[in-house]
Write a protein that holds these residues in place. Sequence first.
Motif, PDB file in Angstrom:
ATOM      1  N   CYS A  92       0.686  -1.234   0.244  1.00  0.00           N
ATOM      2  CA  CYS A  92      -0.092   0.035   0.168  1.00  0.00           C
ATOM      3  C   CYS A  92       0.930   0.679   0.201  1.00  0.00           C
ATOM      4  O   CYS A  92       1.810   1.628   1.204  1.00  0.00           O
ATOM      5  CB  CYS A  92      -1.042  -0.284   1.403  1.00  0.00           C
ATOM      6  SG  CYS A  92      -1.258   1.689   1.493  1.00  0.00           S
ATOM      7  N   CYS A 127      -4.199   6.261  -4.740  1.00  0.00           N
ATOM      8  CA  CYS A 127      -3.394   4.945  -5.138  1.00  0.00           C
ATOM      9  C   CYS A 127      -2.815   5.703  -6.771  1.00  0.00           C
ATOM     10  O   CYS A 127      -2.388   5.507  -7.570  1.00  0.00           O
ATOM     11  CB  CYS A 127      -4.389   4.689  -5.617  1.00  0.00           C
ATOM     12  SG  CYS A 127      -4.682   4.184  -3.869  1.00  0.00           S
ATOM     13  N   ASN A 131       0.639   4.579  -6.495  1.00  0.00           N
ATOM     14  CA  ASN A 131       0.717   3.096  -6.534  1.00  0.00           C
ATOM     15  C   ASN A 131       0.934   2.855  -8.358  1.00  0.00           C
ATOM     16  O   ASN A 131       0.037   3.032  -9.497  1.00  0.00           O
ATOM     17  CB  ASN A 131      -0.699   2.698  -6.494  1.00  0.00           C
ATOM     18  CG  ASN A 131      -0.541   1.204  -6.891  1.00  0.00           C
ATOM     19  OD1 ASN A 131       0.454   0.212  -7.555  1.00  0.00           O
ATOM     20  ND2 ASN A 131      -1.472   0.368  -5.736  1.00  0.00           N
ATOM     21  N   CYS A 137      -4.684  -0.391  -4.170  1.00  0.00           N
ATOM     22  CA  CYS A 137      -3.866  -1.394  -3.838  1.00  0.00           C
ATOM     23  C   CYS A 137      -4.538  -2.518  -2.673  1.00  0.00           C
ATOM     24  O   CYS A 137      -4.048  -3.623  -2.509  1.00  0.00           O
ATOM     25  CB  CYS A 137      -3.387  -0.834  -2.829  1.00  0.00           C
ATOM     26  SG  CYS A 137      -3.320   0.021  -1.051  1.00  0.00           S
ATOM     27  N   ASN A 140      -4.510  -5.746  -3.712  1.00  0.00           N
ATOM     28  CA  ASN A 140      -3.346  -6.223  -3.498  1.00  0.00           C
ATOM     29  C   ASN A 140      -2.668  -6.545  -2.266  1.00  0.00           C
ATOM     30  O   ASN A 140      -1.876  -7.737  -2.255  1.00  0.00           O
ATOM     31  CB  ASN A 140      -1.570  -5.779  -3.848  1.00  0.00           C
ATOM     32  CG  ASN A 140      -1.724  -5.640  -5.359  1.00  0.00           C
ATOM     33  OD1 ASN A 140      -2.252  -5.639  -6.397  1.00  0.00           O
ATOM     34  ND2 ASN A 140      -1.166  -4.177  -5.450  1.00  0.00           N
TER      35      ASN A 140
END
Length: 149
Positions: A92, A127, A131, A137, A140
């Motif tokens: 994250c 994000c 990311n 995230c 994930n």
Amino acid sequence: MDCCAPSSKVEPVKTNCPSCGEKGRSVPLITLKSLLTAYSLETIEPDHTYVFCPNSSCNTVYFSGTHAQTFEEDALKVPVFQKNFSMNVPVCYCFDWTRERLAQAISDNQRPVDHIKSHVQSNRCGCEVNNPQGACCLGNVTAFVGSLK
């Protein structure tokens, strides 16, 4: 309409990585602008579509969906969760939950997924700029935490 006029057909965007053939996901241009190194940023074409390759064994992180341009992890300012298996790599990116921090939280009977979800629901994440996959995230994080149990 003039049948001899050049076609205004839009070139189709290829979403399969030119390096490994795996299907990728389009990412917003702001993701590349936020995460590419200065040198690499100077080479992007803002009118192109870019795609993220999630294949962990492929060196390509981003590729142009319409041209042959690719970027590998060394072109980014941050390590890429899907490409780098170090324990200090973020899973994250917004709230700095690395593999190591997640593993420690789980061993301490904490609930990091709920913690991250609460921030996401409060609209605190970024994000698209933090990311490398340009998207949330939580998938994930949930998968990584699940692999620890």
